[in-house]
Scaffold this active site. Structure first.
Site, PDB file in Angstrom:
ATOM      1  N   VAL A  53      32.045 -48.324 -29.040  1.00  0.00           N
ATOM      2  CA  VAL A  53      32.835 -47.250 -29.656  1.00  0.00           C
ATOM      3  C   VAL A  53      32.038 -46.081 -30.214  1.00  0.00           C
ATOM      4  O   VAL A  53      32.108 -44.976 -29.702  1.00  0.00           O
ATOM      5  CB  VAL A  53      33.743 -47.801 -30.773  1.00  0.00           C
ATOM      6  CG1 VAL A  53      34.545 -46.695 -31.429  1.00  0.00           C
ATOM      7  CG2 VAL A  53      34.694 -48.839 -30.206  1.00  0.00           C
ATOM      8  N   CYS A  54      31.245 -46.317 -31.247  1.00  0.00           N
ATOM      9  CA  CYS A  54      30.725 -45.170 -32.004  1.00  0.00           C
ATOM     10  C   CYS A  54      29.754 -44.322 -31.207  1.00  0.00           C
ATOM     11  O   CYS A  54      29.696 -43.113 -31.400  1.00  0.00           O
ATOM     12  CB  CYS A  54      30.091 -45.634 -33.313  1.00  0.00           C
ATOM     13  SG  CYS A  54      31.324 -46.337 -34.415  1.00  0.00           S
ATOM     14  N   GLY A  55      28.978 -44.942 -30.352  1.00  0.00           N
ATOM     15  CA  GLY A  55      28.020 -44.162 -29.581  1.00  0.00           C
ATOM     16  C   GLY A  55      28.588 -43.709 -28.259  1.00  0.00           C
ATOM     17  O   GLY A  55      27.866 -43.224 -27.392  1.00  0.00           O
ATOM     18  N   ASP A  56      29.880 -43.852 -28.088  1.00  0.00           N
ATOM     19  CA  ASP A  56      30.463 -43.617 -26.783  1.00  0.00           C
ATOM     20  C   ASP A  56      30.633 -42.134 -26.480  1.00  0.00           C
ATOM     21  O   ASP A  56      31.132 -41.361 -27.291  1.00  0.00           O
ATOM     22  CB  ASP A  56      31.812 -44.318 -26.701  1.00  0.00           C
ATOM     23  CG  ASP A  56      32.463 -44.126 -25.355  1.00  0.00           C
ATOM     24  OD1 ASP A  56      31.957 -44.704 -24.395  1.00  0.00           O
ATOM     25  OD2 ASP A  56      33.444 -43.380 -25.284  1.00  0.00           O
TER      26      ASP A  56
ATOM     27  N   HIS B  40      28.538 -48.630 -38.240  1.00  0.00           N
ATOM     28  CA  HIS B  40      27.083 -48.486 -38.047  1.00  0.00           C
ATOM     29  C   HIS B  40      26.468 -47.684 -39.191  1.00  0.00           C
ATOM     30  O   HIS B  40      25.376 -47.995 -39.669  1.00  0.00           O
ATOM     31  CB  HIS B  40      26.784 -47.803 -36.714  1.00  0.00           C
ATOM     32  CG  HIS B  40      27.372 -48.516 -35.532  1.00  0.00           C
ATOM     33  ND1 HIS B  40      26.869 -49.715 -35.082  1.00  0.00           N
ATOM     34  CD2 HIS B  40      28.429 -48.226 -34.745  1.00  0.00           C
ATOM     35  CE1 HIS B  40      27.591 -50.123 -34.050  1.00  0.00           C
ATOM     36  NE2 HIS B  40      28.550 -49.245 -33.833  1.00  0.00           N
TER      37      HIS B  40
END
Lengths: 167, 185
Positions: A53-56, B40
């Protein structure tokens, strides 16, 4: 003998008219590249739906749509995933741009853009910025595991139409 | 020809507008683009604190907002609330509170935190409701996009995007590599 069909042909170069295509965008619907003639288009080929998700990459682009819109540009995502897969992925991630299925014949459009990985059977992580006449003005192929961000796209859009830059 | 691109560079230099921890003349500046609702970033939060503790006065830390609004429904409001606290001189206190209570970021909690921190709660509430700091948060976000932020958290060390691992040891080593040789923790 060398496995020649696996040799990358390289992404279509700047100055090339972008090959037209019609691909499924949703169950029972298609989108053609020529529908967007008259405005810049960003083609984002990517390997597969459902990456983290977040680094997508697509999640990021979804957040940057407002910046793309300042240049009047339309973003289109392309992968070999089927329309139902895309539909679920887009819904879960709240994506507000079309995802196109280069599904049948598999990878055909990606191949025509030099953005297909034969060995793996997926699209490259490749970006193309087309001007309003459908000419490729910028392209970039990222290593598969590296999210290329959006700065290159924005620079390319800015170079296309500096006079239309909003404040 | 297909363009080849190097890693990102900070396009908006650290300046007066930024929230800064550490001395302005520190040899190393660590900038984080982060999202208060991103797990994160939540993991990075104590790591950055530990790194600050170890490197001390040779490090200046800057936090900029990069809320992924479609993925994290509370991220934008949380960012605006940190800015609203900043307007009352308490940015870092709110920053810490938000990361420590990532699981509770609804508006009523944000207002509760403002009260806990001794802020003028009516002003805080009015600014939050009035979206006073939305442009400021968007400005952070845009500067991140233009600098090559490709997810959260993204770090820049002395203006260059840091693509390495961000566990404590690796970050400390990357920072010390930029400080006069011989100075090691």
């Amino acid at each position: 003998m060398t496995d020649t069909h696996r040799v990358a042909t390289g992404a279509l170069p700047v100055g090339t008219p972008a090959p037209d295509f019609t691909l499924g965008s949703a169950p029972g619907q298609t989108i053609s590249l020529h529908d967007y003639r008259g405005r810049p288009v960003i083609l984002a080929f990517y390997p597969a739906d459902w990456s983290p998700v977040c680094g997508d990459q697509l999640t990021l682009y979804n957040e940057v749509l407002e910046e793309f819109a300042r240049y009047g540009a339309q973003l289109l995502g392309v992968s070999v995933d089927g329309v139902w897969c895309h539909a679920e992925f887009a819904q879960r991630r709240n994506l507000h741009f079309p995802l196109l299925s280069d599904f049948e014949p598999k990878g055909e459009v990606s191949r025509r853009y030099g953005a297909y990985r034969e060995g793996e059977g997926v699209s490259e992580r490749a970006l193309f910025v087309l001007d309003s006449d459908g000419i490729i003005r910028w392209s970039y192929v990222s290593p598969l595991s590296v999210n290329p961000g959006a700065d290159g796209i924005l620079q390319a859009l800015e170079a296309l139409a500096p006079q239309s830059t909003a404040t | 020809m297909t363009e080849r691109r190097a890693g990102g560079h900070l396009t908006l230099p650290v300046g007066e507008r930024d929230h800064v921890r550490g001395p302005s003349n520190a040899p190393v500046t660590l900038v984080e683009y982060g999202d208060y609702e991103c797990p994160h970033c939540g993991r990075a939060y104590p790591i950055v604190k530990a790194v600050q503790g170890r490197v001390g006065n040779e490090l200046r830390f800057v936090f900029r907002n990069f809320p992924l609004r479609e993925s994290h429904p509370h991220a934008q409001r949380a960012a605006e609330s940190a800015e609203a606290a900043g307007a009352q001189g308490r940015f870092w206190e709110m920053h810490d509170r938000l990361f420590e209570r990532q699981f509770a970021l609804d508006d009523e909690y944000l207002i509760e935190y403002a009260g806990d921190l001794g802020l003028d709660v009516e002003r805080f509430r009015a600014e939050l409701v009035g979206r006073v700091y939305e442009p400021r948060v968007r400005e952070d976000f845009r500067s991140g996009v233009r600098s090559g932020v490709n997810g959260t958290p993204t770090f820049f060390i002395n203006g260059v995007r840091y693509d390495g691992a961000w566990d404590e040891e690796t970050l400390v080593a990357a920072i010390y590599a930029l400080i006069t040789p011989g100075k090691r923790a």
